[in-house]
Design an enzyme around this catalytic site. Structure first.
Site, PDB file in Angstrom:
ATOM      1  N   LYS A  85       0.846  -1.186   0.000  1.00  0.00           N
ATOM      2  CA  LYS A  85       0.000   0.000   0.000  1.00  0.00           C
ATOM      3  C   LYS A  85       0.888   1.245   0.000  1.00  0.00           C
ATOM      4  O   LYS A  85       1.888   1.318   0.723  1.00  0.00           O
ATOM      5  CB  LYS A  85      -0.905  -0.015   1.233  1.00  0.00           C
ATOM      6  CG  LYS A  85      -1.832   1.177   1.360  1.00  0.00           C
ATOM      7  CD  LYS A  85      -2.675   1.062   2.631  1.00  0.00           C
ATOM      8  CE  LYS A  85      -3.577   2.262   2.825  1.00  0.00           C
ATOM      9  NZ  LYS A  85      -4.396   2.146   4.053  1.00  0.00           N
ATOM     10  N   SER A 161      -9.086   2.821   3.238  1.00  0.00           N
ATOM     11  CA  SER A 161      -8.114   3.418   2.338  1.00  0.00           C
ATOM     12  C   SER A 161      -7.248   2.392   1.607  1.00  0.00           C
ATOM     13  O   SER A 161      -6.467   2.755   0.731  1.00  0.00           O
ATOM     14  CB  SER A 161      -7.217   4.367   3.137  1.00  0.00           C
ATOM     15  OG  SER A 161      -6.511   3.677   4.159  1.00  0.00           O
ATOM     16  N   SER A 185     -10.010   0.779   7.476  1.00  0.00           N
ATOM     17  CA  SER A 185      -9.413   0.854   6.147  1.00  0.00           C
ATOM     18  C   SER A 185      -8.872  -0.450   5.592  1.00  0.00           C
ATOM     19  O   SER A 185      -8.479  -0.509   4.427  1.00  0.00           O
ATOM     20  CB  SER A 185      -8.294   1.905   6.136  1.00  0.00           C
ATOM     21  OG  SER A 185      -8.833   3.192   6.277  1.00  0.00           O
TER      22      SER A 185
END
Length: 487
Positions: A85, A161, A185
């Site tokens: 990520k 996210s 997230s």
């Protein structure tokens, strides 16, 4: 390797791919080349926003030359291609924009502790995944890189996210990818994309070398996977602490991967489908999914009872808003340092500017009060769970939400989170309390979209054991989205 062979490898989870490499049936380079082919075949998803192919090829070639994969000592994930990520998983020398135009030229100077643990496990990072600006949103549609497409449907968000990581895993690009979770997230994308998403307990891993914790302990880092055993193996790889960490979770007596082979003792499970935030309703299809899981757990010998702890919803929402405001003010300072000047307003998204401006106005007393409120609500939550071991709730109160809902400015940060919590419900309570929480793809809407069901407990061990039981009892592995690679 051709695309057909690459797609065939996508059917295996990370532990399965590593097992092939350990027997010599494939090499690390072959696994990597297959993952790169799958990445190129799914570019329209906009999940991978930074390619690190050459760096990965050098690492994979070195693994093959060393013979480590076939030695039996390399571990259950060795040689497996992996995605990071683009927030919280910095890799020295790699771009790290964090979804922000203000950081579009930023390059990480050092690797995160958790990334070093991935490398120690001989995972092969070959790209970085899309994320909303600074992880502020439970959707992934940053103005810098554009929205990530959910493989299950072009009109629904993959969540955020960690939405880029979730989309890549759901499409079969990789069996697992890293994520981070501050108000849901990891679990929100897991629910939207039909995946396993575990938020570890507070202190399970380290935020070294850059920080002691994130958002005063709200943030935890782990991964998105398609199988429970991959989640367990990855947690084994990153469990631990760095010298100087402010706190750490106790080490497990048995490795997580080994422990999931043993059913847990009968658990006392509380369950509800109501939201902890008054005035928000739960979709009937979500209610049905949670109810079906409760029935299955009861049939597995666990004691399932209706009920849930209560919290002061306003106190929770106010505190989370303040912590995010101050965090965004800190990130504004980071952008100023990277740019060598203060960022222009057009270099941030409007919702970010709302948080930055409020962060500048937040006093030390207000910040301390928010931290105090978090601790007070944690104790209230724990008291409500005193006679139970596990909480069973929805991951989202709705099906996967549409785009342009969870990233829009609402005038104030509190109003922004009111809209988020009307969709996410219970997810933020695991962050507030520091409890472990896992979302599993255990329900399906009439139109075929996934529904995540969430389990919470003080520690990950029982959650992973329950998840493994549910994976056997209510299997999801053969379900594939329309956007699965090769379709």
């Amino acid at each position: 390797m051709d695309i057909d062979a690459a797609v065939e490898l996508a059917e295996l989870d990370a532990v399965g791919q590593a097992a092939l490499a350990a027997t010599g049936e494939v090499t690390a380079i072959e696994l990597l080349d297959a993952a790169i082919l799958r990445t190129e075949a799914t570019r329209t998803l906009n999940a991978v926003i930074t390619d690190l192919f050459e760096r990965a090829r050098e690492q994979a070639a070195a693994l093959d030359r060393s013979g480590a994969l076939r030695s039996g000592d390399a571990g259950p994930l060795a040689g497996v291609p992996f995605l990071l990520k683009d927030l919280g998983a910095s890799l020295a020398g790699a771009p790290e924009a964090m979804g922000s135009r203000a950081l579009r030229s930023h390059v990480a100077e050092e690797s995160a502790w958790i990334v070093e643990r991935y490398l120690d496990a001989a995972l092969v990072p070959f790209g970085k995944t899309n994320t909303p600006e600074w992880g502020n949103h439970c959707t992934t549609e940053p103005s810098l890189f554009g929205p990530t497409v959910n493989p299950w449907g072009p009109d629904i968000t993959p969540g955020g996210s960690s939405g880029g990581s979730a989309a890549a895993v759901a499409a079969g690009v990789v069996p697992a990818a890293s994520g981070g979770d501050g108000t849901g997230s990891i679990r929100v994308p897991a629910s939207c994309c039909g995946l396993v998403g575990l938020k570890p307990r507070r202190g399970r891993t380290s935020f070294a070398p850059g920080a002691g914790h994130g958002l005063e302990g709200l943030v935890n880092e782990h991964a998105l996977t398609r199988t429970v055993r991959d989640s367990a193996a990855l947690l084994d790889a990153v469990t631990g602490s760095a010298p100087g960490d402010p706190y750490t979770a106790p080490l497990p007596h048995t490795p997580f991967l080994r422990a999931i082979g043993v059913p847990p003792a009968p658990q006392r499970i509380l369950t509800t489908t109501d939201s902890p935030f008054p005035g928000t309703a739960t979709d009937p299809e979500v209610v049905a999914a949670v109810t079906a899981v409760a029935t299955t757990l009861d049939g597995l010998g666990h004691r399932v009872s209706p009920g849930a702890p209560t919290v002061d919803a306003d106190a929770v929402a106010d505190a989370i808003a303040v912590l995010h405001d101050v965090s965004n003010a800190q990130l504004h300072a980071l952008a100023t340092a990277v740019l060598g000047r203060e960022p222009r307003e057009d270099e941030f998204e409007e919702s970010t500017w709302v948080m930055v401006r409020e962060g500048f106005r937040t006093t030390g007393v207000e910040y301390a009060a928010a931290i105090g409120a978090i601790h007070a609500q944690t104790r209230r939550f724990a008291a409500g769970m005193a006679d139970a071991d596990v909480l069973l709730v929805p991951t989202l109160l709705t099906g996967p939400p549409p785009y342009a809902l969870l990233d829009r400015p609402r005038g104030t940060t509190r109003a922004f989170f009111d809209v988020e919590f009307a969709t996410t419900g219970w997810t933020s309570l695991a962050n507030v309390t520091g409890w472990a929480a896992i979302s599993l793809p255990l329900g399906w809407m009439a139109d075929g979209l996934p529904i995540g069901v969430q389990l919470m407990a003080p520690d990950e061990m029982v959650l992973l054991q329950l998840a493994r039981q549910l994976e056997d009892a209510m299997p999801w592995r053969d379900r594939r989205p329309a956007g699965w690679v090769g379709r």
